[in-house]
Enzyme design. Structure first.
Site, PDB file in Angstrom:
ATOM      1  CG  HIS A 104       4.818   6.415   3.746  1.00  0.00           C
ATOM      2  ND1 HIS A 104       3.687   7.016   4.251  1.00  0.00           N
ATOM      3  CD2 HIS A 104       4.442   5.165   3.381  1.00  0.00           C
ATOM      4  CE1 HIS A 104       2.677   6.160   4.202  1.00  0.00           C
ATOM      5  NE2 HIS A 104       3.113   5.031   3.687  1.00  0.00           N
ATOM      6  CE  LYS A 149       5.084   4.551   7.271  1.00  0.00           C
ATOM      7  NZ  LYS A 149       4.579   4.734   8.649  1.00  0.00           N
TER       8      LYS A 149
END
Length: 239
Positions: A136, A140
């Protein structure tokens, strides 16, 4: 439909654009936890919540007190999700829908993983080590991602493994090894590898933009109207 957006980051902005294009009205938009008076006067039909792990529960409680149905995509707060589930089941007058990932493609991927892990358990002829790789964007906060955890829970529920771990151990065949990376602007990639001495099986989902997540969240908000209970994206798609 009058929509409240709680959490006005990149996802919130995508949701705003998609909802407006689908002829909905954004009646309330905030990047902070709303107070009772600020949201109660807006005649909200549904709230879409994509905030942070630290603020998600407070945001949800505010909506419950205002009897506003909620679609929630915030991950990293799930230690408290049973509190919300209990409220939904006991009161039977409130709707809450949670998904770690609103992408329609990812929800199909969940089903593929479920069917594959069930089939591998039923054969009993071959022992697989299982690894989940997920990537990600660098901002995040939760590691592993809610999506990776849901993929692991599907495998565990089907009795292939006992638990998951972030620590790799070649001798730990009872657990799923999750490898999490946070790189640049990566939207989201999840790969599951079933590894044996005889063969390997790999399945992968890669998101190209946040549009798929936001579109799924708006579809869920449309679906939850006039419903009571605790729901998931699987209910929306009747999977």
């Amino acid at each position: 439909m009058n929509i409240a957006i709680i959490g006005y980051g990149k996802m919130g902005k995508y949701i705003e654009k998609i909802a407006t294009n689908r002829n909905h009205k954004i009646s309330f938009c905030s990047d902070h936890t709303p107070n009772l008076s600020s949201i109660s006067l807006k005649k909200i039909d549904v709230a879409i919540e994509f905030s942070t792990p630290n603020s998600a529960l407070d945001n949800i409680k505010i909506c419950i007190e205002n009897n506003i149905p909620i679609v929630c995509g915030t991950t990293g707060w799930l230690d408290n999700i049973n509190l919300i589930k209990d409220v939904c089941l006991k009161q039977n007058s409130f709707a809450f829908l949670y998904s770690s990932n609103f992408s329609i493609g990812m929800n199909l991927f969940y089903i593929i993983n479920q069917k594959l892990s069930k089939l591998l358990y039923k054969t009993k002829y071959q022992d697989y080590n299982i690894e989940i790789d997920e990537i990600h964007h660098k901002n995040k906060k939760d590691i592993p991602s809610g999506t990776a955890l849901q993929l692991a829970e599907i495998i565990i529920d089907n009795n292939l493994k006992k638990d998951w771990t972030l620590e790799h151990s070649t001798n730990d065949k009872d657990n799923i090894y999750i490898r999490s990376k946070r790189l640049g602007n990566e939207i989201g990639m999840h790969k599951i590898k079933y590894i044996s001495k005889i063969d390997d099986i790999e399945i992968m989902h890669k998101a190209h933009s946040r549009y798929g997540f936001a579109f799924g969240a708006v579809i869920a908000a449309e679906w939850i109207q006039n419903k009571n209970g605790f729901f998931s994206m699987q209910d929306v798609l009747s999977l």
